[in-house]
Design a protein around this motif. Structure first.
Motif, PDB file in Angstrom:
ATOM      1  N   PRO A  95      16.732  13.807  -2.577  1.00  0.00           N
ATOM      2  CA  PRO A  95      16.411  15.013  -1.773  1.00  0.00           C
ATOM      3  C   PRO A  95      15.083  14.879  -1.013  1.00  0.00           C
ATOM      4  CG  PRO A  95      16.129  15.456  -4.109  1.00  0.00           C
ATOM      5  CD  PRO A  95      16.796  14.123  -4.009  1.00  0.00           C
ATOM      6  N   LEU A  96      14.190  14.036  -1.543  1.00  0.00           N
ATOM      7  CA  LEU A  96      12.925  13.841  -0.829  1.00  0.00           C
ATOM      8  C   LEU A  96      13.162  13.096   0.493  1.00  0.00           C
ATOM      9  CD1 LEU A  96      10.584  12.845  -3.824  1.00  0.00           C
ATOM     10  CD2 LEU A  96      10.814  15.088  -2.725  1.00  0.00           C
ATOM     11  N   TRP A  97      13.997  12.082   0.457  1.00  0.00           N
ATOM     12  CA  TRP A  97      14.329  11.380   1.709  1.00  0.00           C
ATOM     13  C   TRP A  97      15.031  12.328   2.679  1.00  0.00           C
ATOM     14  CZ3 TRP A  97      11.296   7.629   1.871  1.00  0.00           C
ATOM     15  CH2 TRP A  97      11.142   6.678   0.857  1.00  0.00           C
ATOM     16  N   GLN A  98      15.932  13.171   2.103  1.00  0.00           N
ATOM     17  CA  GLN A  98      16.638  14.119   2.965  1.00  0.00           C
ATOM     18  C   GLN A  98      15.652  15.113   3.601  1.00  0.00           C
ATOM     19  OE1 GLN A  98      19.380  15.479  -0.010  1.00  0.00           O
ATOM     20  NE2 GLN A  98      20.988  14.001   0.563  1.00  0.00           N
ATOM     21  N   LYS A  99      14.683  15.545   2.802  1.00  0.00           N
ATOM     22  CA  LYS A  99      13.664  16.480   3.318  1.00  0.00           C
ATOM     23  C   LYS A  99      12.861  15.843   4.447  1.00  0.00           C
ATOM     24  CE  LYS A  99       9.624  19.164   1.809  1.00  0.00           C
ATOM     25  NZ  LYS A  99       8.761  19.505   0.662  1.00  0.00           N
ATOM     26  N   LEU A 100      12.580  14.534   4.298  1.00  0.00           N
ATOM     27  CA  LEU A 100      11.819  13.814   5.310  1.00  0.00           C
ATOM     28  C   LEU A 100      12.657  13.441   6.524  1.00  0.00           C
ATOM     29  CD1 LEU A 100       9.873  11.428   2.897  1.00  0.00           C
ATOM     30  CD2 LEU A 100       8.826  13.167   4.361  1.00  0.00           C
ATOM     31  N   GLY A 101      13.987  13.609   6.386  1.00  0.00           N
ATOM     32  CA  GLY A 101      14.882  13.228   7.481  1.00  0.00           C
ATOM     33  C   GLY A 101      14.962  11.728   7.684  1.00  0.00           C
ATOM     34  N   ASP A 102      14.673  10.959   6.629  1.00  0.00           N
ATOM     35  CA  ASP A 102      14.688   9.498   6.715  1.00  0.00           C
ATOM     36  C   ASP A 102      16.066   8.984   6.282  1.00  0.00           C
ATOM     37  OD1 ASP A 102      14.337   6.748   6.493  1.00  0.00           O
ATOM     38  OD2 ASP A 102      12.208   6.978   6.021  1.00  0.00           O
ATOM     39  N   LYS A 103      16.940   8.837   7.292  1.00  0.00           N
ATOM     40  CA  LYS A 103      18.331   8.474   6.988  1.00  0.00           C
ATOM     41  C   LYS A 103      18.451   7.046   6.434  1.00  0.00           C
ATOM     42  CE  LYS A 103      20.471  11.627  10.310  1.00  0.00           C
ATOM     43  NZ  LYS A 103      21.355  11.751  11.486  1.00  0.00           N
ATOM     44  N   SER A 104      17.539   6.171   6.863  1.00  0.00           N
ATOM     45  CA  SER A 104      17.604   4.792   6.360  1.00  0.00           C
ATOM     46  C   SER A 104      17.418   4.753   4.850  1.00  0.00           C
ATOM     47  CB  SER A 104      16.533   3.937   7.034  1.00  0.00           C
ATOM     48  OG  SER A 104      16.788   3.800   8.401  1.00  0.00           O
ATOM     49  N   TYR A 105      16.384   5.452   4.384  1.00  0.00           N
ATOM     50  CA  TYR A 105      16.126   5.436   2.948  1.00  0.00           C
ATOM     51  C   TYR A 105      17.108   6.328   2.188  1.00  0.00           C
ATOM     52  CZ  TYR A 105      12.140   2.416   2.870  1.00  0.00           C
ATOM     53  OH  TYR A 105      11.337   1.311   2.938  1.00  0.00           O
ATOM     54  N   GLU A 106      17.604   7.353   2.836  1.00  0.00           N
ATOM     55  CA  GLU A 106      18.644   8.166   2.194  1.00  0.00           C
ATOM     56  C   GLU A 106      19.881   7.311   1.957  1.00  0.00           C
ATOM     57  OE1 GLU A 106      21.420  12.109   3.077  1.00  0.00           O
ATOM     58  OE2 GLU A 106      19.796  11.593   4.479  1.00  0.00           O
ATOM     59  N   ALA A 107      20.259   6.529   2.993  1.00  0.00           N
ATOM     60  CA  ALA A 107      21.415   5.643   2.851  1.00  0.00           C
ATOM     61  C   ALA A 107      21.181   4.622   1.749  1.00  0.00           C
ATOM     62  CB  ALA A 107      21.694   4.943   4.174  1.00  0.00           C
ATOM     63  N   PRO A 160       0.839  -1.219   0.000  1.00  0.00           N
ATOM     64  CA  PRO A 160       0.000   0.000   0.000  1.00  0.00           C
ATOM     65  C   PRO A 160       0.864   1.255   0.000  1.00  0.00           C
ATOM     66  CG  PRO A 160      -0.753  -1.566   1.657  1.00  0.00           C
ATOM     67  CD  PRO A 160       0.548  -2.094   1.137  1.00  0.00           C
ATOM     68  N   THR A 161       0.409   2.263  -0.734  1.00  0.00           N
ATOM     69  CA  THR A 161       1.134   3.526  -0.793  1.00  0.00           C
ATOM     70  C   THR A 161       0.994   4.262   0.544  1.00  0.00           C
ATOM     71  OG1 THR A 161       0.654   3.719  -3.128  1.00  0.00           O
ATOM     72  CG2 THR A 161       1.348   5.729  -1.999  1.00  0.00           C
ATOM     73  N   PRO A 162       2.077   4.735   1.113  1.00  0.00           N
ATOM     74  CA  PRO A 162       1.994   5.459   2.377  1.00  0.00           C
ATOM     75  C   PRO A 162       1.223   6.769   2.196  1.00  0.00           C
ATOM     76  CG  PRO A 162       4.180   5.616   1.434  1.00  0.00           C
ATOM     77  CD  PRO A 162       3.435   4.625   0.605  1.00  0.00           C
ATOM     78  N   PRO A 163       0.572   7.259   3.269  1.00  0.00           N
ATOM     79  CA  PRO A 163      -0.296   8.439   3.143  1.00  0.00           C
ATOM     80  C   PRO A 163       0.464   9.717   2.850  1.00  0.00           C
ATOM     81  CG  PRO A 163      -0.086   7.726   5.440  1.00  0.00           C
ATOM     82  CD  PRO A 163       0.535   6.661   4.618  1.00  0.00           C
ATOM     83  N   ASP A 164       1.708   9.851   3.301  1.00  0.00           N
ATOM     84  CA  ASP A 164       2.462  11.087   3.116  1.00  0.00           C
ATOM     85  C   ASP A 164       2.818  11.235   1.648  1.00  0.00           C
ATOM     86  OD1 ASP A 164       4.950  12.699   2.862  1.00  0.00           O
ATOM     87  OD2 ASP A 164       4.578  13.027   5.002  1.00  0.00           O
ATOM     88  N   ALA A 165       2.435  12.365   1.015  1.00  0.00           N
ATOM     89  CA  ALA A 165       2.653  12.542  -0.432  1.00  0.00           C
ATOM     90  C   ALA A 165       4.138  12.581  -0.774  1.00  0.00           C
ATOM     91  CB  ALA A 165       1.971  13.841  -0.892  1.00  0.00           C
ATOM     92  N   THR A 166       4.925  13.274   0.052  1.00  0.00           N
ATOM     93  CA  THR A 166       6.379  13.348  -0.205  1.00  0.00           C
ATOM     94  C   THR A 166       6.988  11.960  -0.118  1.00  0.00           C
ATOM     95  OG1 THR A 166       6.445  15.573   0.722  1.00  0.00           O
ATOM     96  CG2 THR A 166       8.543  14.404   0.523  1.00  0.00           C
ATOM     97  N   ARG A 167       6.598  11.227   0.927  1.00  0.00           N
ATOM     98  CA  ARG A 167       7.135   9.877   1.090  1.00  0.00           C
ATOM     99  C   ARG A 167       6.693   8.977  -0.070  1.00  0.00           C
ATOM    100  NH1 ARG A 167       9.463   7.604   5.314  1.00  0.00           N
ATOM    101  NH2 ARG A 167       8.924   9.352   6.671  1.00  0.00           N
ATOM    102  N   ALA A 168       5.447   9.153  -0.471  1.00  0.00           N
ATOM    103  CA  ALA A 168       4.947   8.347  -1.593  1.00  0.00           C
ATOM    104  C   ALA A 168       5.719   8.634  -2.869  1.00  0.00           C
ATOM    105  CB  ALA A 168       3.461   8.633  -1.803  1.00  0.00           C
ATOM    106  N   ALA A 169       6.028   9.910  -3.110  1.00  0.00           N
ATOM    107  CA  ALA A 169       6.778  10.278  -4.315  1.00  0.00           C
ATOM    108  C   ALA A 169       8.193   9.710  -4.264  1.00  0.00           C
ATOM    109  CB  ALA A 169       6.826  11.795  -4.448  1.00  0.00           C
ATOM    110  N   ALA A 170       8.803   9.805  -3.080  1.00  0.00           N
ATOM    111  CA  ALA A 170      10.160   9.276  -2.933  1.00  0.00           C
ATOM    112  C   ALA A 170      10.182   7.773  -3.166  1.00  0.00           C
ATOM    113  CB  ALA A 170      10.695   9.608  -1.538  1.00  0.00           C
ATOM    114  N   ARG A 171       9.162   7.112  -2.578  1.00  0.00           N
ATOM    115  CA  ARG A 171       9.095   5.657  -2.721  1.00  0.00           C
ATOM    116  C   ARG A 171       8.860   5.262  -4.174  1.00  0.00           C
ATOM    117  NH1 ARG A 171       4.971   2.025  -2.706  1.00  0.00           N
ATOM    118  NH2 ARG A 171       5.394  -0.051  -1.840  1.00  0.00           N
ATOM    119  N   GLN A 172       7.985   6.006  -4.851  1.00  0.00           N
ATOM    120  CA  GLN A 172       7.697   5.701  -6.244  1.00  0.00           C
ATOM    121  C   GLN A 172       8.952   5.851  -7.107  1.00  0.00           C
ATOM    122  OE1 GLN A 172       4.918   4.420  -7.371  1.00  0.00           O
ATOM    123  NE2 GLN A 172       5.711   4.315  -9.473  1.00  0.00           N
TER     124      GLN A 172
END
Length: 935
Positions: A78-90, A36-48
């Motif tokens: 940059p979307l992961w960086q904006k979200l501060g999600d270091k796991s996905y940034e890495a 399922p697509t996560p509700p956060d639009a930024t996170r969804a775009a990054a994941r896509q």
């Protein structure tokens, strides 16, 4: 739903720099798209964007799709960086780094991996950290920075183990093995590959299994064991096809092509290379493409199509440079130089060799460095710069000597040494050419020393280990495993022989042979483990091969050493006495070996006339003895033979000064054979302080081979013998050829031989085993070490494919006709304690074995010397039962009643047959030779 808990581990599994892992991870990675697509639009775009990049990176694997993948990940980053999600940034940084590495942009790859590493550490993701360390190691390995690569792999490995990540541990072990292989430390490489293999299997990763199988094959190929290499490649190929690993399939096809090329089957090699090339191009694997182009070029070069070879090499070179593969670049430069050298453009060749050499050194490719130095030496010699060539070949040989000592397995050390014999032959030839120019500078003596360095080195080391009693103190569990493997090998090979005798289907026999090969491989690995874990192994110092003065110390005034070295362009003979050295140039190896083979064939062919034998004996004598005829003068001759000369009895060659049409060398000379001059020094060192055994002789003869034998309880005599079979048995040989549909034929002459020998000595000093007593337990009983002579009169067999299976035949059934262990094989002999003065194998082919360049005939000789005997009597071909009985009777009569030494007694016995019209043909008396100590 916690999509991160599903997504990260699955994507991380694709990050290890291994085509195998990526191929098996593809399905898992793409399953995430169904979450399922996560509700956060930024996170969804990054994941896509991340998922689209993954799709593209798997889409054909072309350079274009890989760059499109990077573009998608650059959107996600940059979307992961904006979200501060270091796991996905890495994760995203790491994916970008991985693809840059695939594209050959190694510095870019390092930049992204080095950004990912601290992020993984910051979030405490040890799996991600380990994968990043592994992949940084892989980039450094690709750049030729092997030590740097090892540092990163060795940081990754404990992390994988700490988190129980076997899917990460396996490729890291595999990668460490690859580094050691590239550094020339093949034994180390095998150890790591053999750790990786069961881990791949445990996690069900068939692609990983295939990768490691292929890598093991590469090691065996590099060490000269091409058939074993092919066996591993043929296991890897169907696995790679099954998982759809096109790059892996192409790699294995290229590897198989390399084996066929090395075996001289060039068209077959081209077929495999031409299957591999489009696959590499289809997946955008420029490294694989370059390697295949390089290999195709080598085939064309060998086929004398030099311009075609240059064309392919010039396609390979920019590809290697584009992906930063300096080892491949060096190899291609070396090969371009070789083609120019073959074309006579020596200066151009030197220019390319001098570009290759610093690259070889920079990436730590010691084996490649040795090869390039050898090639430079060849060019310098061709230009007339002999002293410069000498400097280069000395540097090359120094590396070879260092590399061989890093191989603990004696079998692999042997096969590796065979691959570098051209280096030693060149060195010898160069020294002898320098001797021709400056005969007073000692070059001939130096060449003799190099000849010693080039032969029977593993035998010397084995004898040293035997003297040090290296097996004492070894873990009893390892010895139990060894015993179990020996029994399995024996049982399966006995079954194989039975099936062959009964004309079983070829597929059944082939399957059994593969099982035997697998067991032999396990046995060899276990032998290495036994040796290297021995408390005495670490302190063991192997002897250096002898130099001239040391060789002369082993000789007496009545003894002359003849040492041969056969070369492609020229061969050499050194004649050594206690106070002199003379050297002679002989014809090329091909000419000498043809004469030797013709001579041997004339001896073993029953229908050959005396005139044919005399002509063949004279022709060989003219080539290898006439130049030194005035040096022999009734002396004892100690022969260190080479090539096909190891298979012929010097005693039957014509005396070079004889006036008669045929006068065998035997008439005026005692003749002894040695694997190398250095061997006698080790044998003497081992036996000089050893007390003599108290009793005279232990003799085994006339075993029971079949349940149909009349000696088996309740069995009637088998009278169903046709006249043809009766005629055949009247001229039996003690040979493996007597294995027929009913088993081994009984050899009545062996019993008569043994009984006659026993009558010549004292019963209280003798031990005899006949019939059912002539069995495996009797031979392996420690009480045999009380006897000065051990004599076997039975069937013998030599296996020139697997020398470990060579041996002698003991009783195969007990009194009730039940089958029992009855083959005493080479591996068994290595575990015996036979400190006898003399061992006599009165059987067929016992002096034969597999000819291995640099090691000589690998067979029973080395096992019996290892077991403790300094002198052996062995046979070179299938010996006649009645003739052998006559020869052995005379041999013991000369020793015990006439008081002659074993070598003098053998000569006298052979002379007695030569003088008897019934046994005059060399077929009857010349097969048996003395190996080892003559004093």
């Amino acid at each position: 739903m916690n999509y991160k808990s599903l997504f990260l581990p699955l994507v991380l599994s694709s990050l290890l720099l291994s085509d195998a892992v990526r191929a098996t991870s593809k399905t898992q990675d793409l399953q995430i798209a169904q979450q399922p697509t996560p509700p956060d639009a930024t996170r969804a775009a990054a994941r896509q964007a991340l998922l689209e990049g993954l799709e593209l990176s798997y889409k054909q694997g072309t350079a274009e799709s890989l760059r499109q993948a990077i573009a998608k990940w650059q959107i996600a980053l940059p979307l992961w960086q904006k979200l501060g999600d270091k796991s996905y940034e890495a994760l995203t940084l790491h994916l970008i780094g991985r693809v840059y590495s695939d594209l050959g942009e190694k510095q870019q790859a390092l930049e992204f991996h080095n950004q990912a590493l601290p992020l993984y550490r910051a979030v405490g993701d040890r799996s991600g950290e380990a994968i990043t360390l592994n992949n940084i190691g892989a980039v450094y390995s690709d750049l030729g920075e092997k030590q740097q690569a090892l540092e990163f792999y060795n940081q990754a490995l404990p992390l994988f183990r700490a988190v129980g990540n076997r899917s990460g541990e396996a490729p890291t072990l595999n990668n460490i093995g690859g580094v050691y292989s590239a550094l020339g430390e093949k034994q180390q490489a095998l150890e790591f590959y053999n750790q990786a293999l069961p881990l791949w299997r445990a996690v069900g990763d068939r692609a990983g299994v295939a990768t490691t199988l292929n890598n093991i094959g590469l090691v065996y190929s590099d060490l000269g064991d091409k058939q074993k290499a092919l066996s591993y490649y043929n296991q890897a190929l169907p696995l790679r096809r099954a998982v759809g690993d096109r790059a892996g399939v192409a790699t294995t096809l290229t590897s198989i092509g390399g084996v066929y090329s090395a075996l001289g089957e060039k068209q077959q090699a081209l077929e495999f290379y031409n299957q591999a090339l489009p696959l590499f191009r289809a997946v955008g694997n420029r490294f694989g493409e370059a390697t295949t182009l390089n290999n195709i070029a080598l085939v064309y070069s060998d086929l004398e199509e030099k311009q075609q070879a240059l064309s392919f090499l010039n396609q390979a070179l920019p590809l290697y440079r584009a992906v930063g593969e300096r080892a491949g670049e060096a190899t291609t430069l070396n090969n371009i130089a070789r083609v120019y050298s073959d074309l006579g453009e020596k200066q151009q060749a030197l220019s390319f060799y001098n570009q290759a050499l610093p690259l070889r050194r920079a990436v730590g490719d010691r084996s490649g460095e040795a090869l390039t130095l050898f090639n430079i030496a060849n060019v310098e010699r061709d230009k007339g710069n002999l002293e410069t060539a000498l400097t280069q070949i000395e540097a090359s040989i120094k590396i070879i000597e260092e590399l061989r000592t890093k191989i603990d397995s004696q079998d692999l050390r042997t096969s590796y040494f065979a691959t570098v014999q051209d280096y030693y032959q060149f060195y010898i030839d160069l020294l002898m050419q320098l001797h021709k120019k400056e005969p007073t500078k000692g070059y001939a003596a130096q060449a003799l020393h190099i000849s010693e360095r080039s032969r029977a080195r593993v035998l010397l080391e084995l004898l040293t280990e035997a003297n040090a009693k290296i097996r004492k103190g070894v873990d009893s569990k390892l010895l139990a495993q060894e015993q179990s493997l020996q029994e399995q090998i024996d049982a399966k090979d006995k079954l194989r022989r039975d099936l062959i005798s009964k004309a079983a289907p070829a597929t059944t026999i082939q399957k059994l042979e593969q099982e035997i090969a697998n067991l032999l491989s396990q046995y060899q690995q276990l032998q290495t483990q036994i040796r290297t874990t021995s408390p005495k192994y670490a302190a063991l110092k192997y002897p250096e091969p002898l130099k001239l003065a040391q060789i002369q110390q082993q000789l007496d005034a009545n003894t002359v050493l003849l040492q041969y070295s056969l070369g492609k362009e020229r061969s050499y003979l050194w004649v050594v006495t206690p106070n002199s050295l003379d050297s002679y140039e002989l014809p090329p190896q091909a000419q000498i070996e043809k004469a030797a083979n013709d001579f041997r064939q004339s001896l073993v062919t029953v229908s050959a006339s005396g005139e044919q034998q005399a002509a063949a004996a004279k022709q060989l004598a003219q080539i290898i003895l006439t130049p030194v005829a005035n040096k022999l003068a009734n002396k004892r001759l100690v022969i260190v033979a080479d090539g096909a000369l190891q298979n012929i009895p010097f005693a039957a060659i014509t005396e070079p000064t004889a006036q008669e049409s045929y006068q065998p060398l035997l008439i005026n000379h005692e003749i002894v054979n040695l694997p190398s001059a250095s061997t006698i020094a080790i044998l003497r060192q081992e036996t000089q302080k050893r007390p003599k055994a108290p009793k005279a002789i232990a003799i085994l003869a006339d075993p029971v081979y079949s349940a149909d034998d009349s000696r088996v309880t309740g069995k009637p005599e088998n009278n169903s013998i046709t006249p043809e079979l009766d005629l055949q048995r009247s001229a039996l040989s003690r040979s493996a050829r007597n294995l027929n549909r009913n088993g081994w034929d009984r050899l009545n002459g062996t019993r008569e031989e043994a009984e006659t020998i026993l009558k010549l000595g004292s019963p209280k000093d003798s031990l005899a085993a006949f019939d059912f007593d002539a069995n495996y337990d009797w031979v392996t009983n420690a009480k045999l070490n009380q006897y000065r002579i051990i004599h076997f009169a039975t069937h013998g067999f030599a296996d020139d494919v697997n020398p470990e299976l060579s041996g002698i035949v003991l009783s195969l059934v007990d009194k009730q006709g039940k089958q029992q262990r009855g083959y005493l094989r080479l591996n068994d002999i290595f575990n015996l304690d036979f400190p006898a003065d003399l061992i006599v194998l009165s059987a067929c082919q016992t002096g034969q074995g597999r000819e291995v360049q640099g090691e000589g005939l690998v067979g029973l000789t080395r096992g019996l010397m290892y077991a403790g005997s300094p002198r052996l009597v062995l046979s070179l071909w299938d010996v006649d039962d009645e003739g052998t009985k006559e020869l052995m009777t005379q041999f013991y009569r000369q020793m015990w009643q006439e008081g002659k030494s074993p070598v003098a007694a053998l000569r006298a016995a052979q002379l007695s047959l030569w003088q008897n019209p019934t046994w005059r043909k060399p077929l009857y008396w010349a097969a048996f030779t003395m190996q080892g100590e003559w004093r």
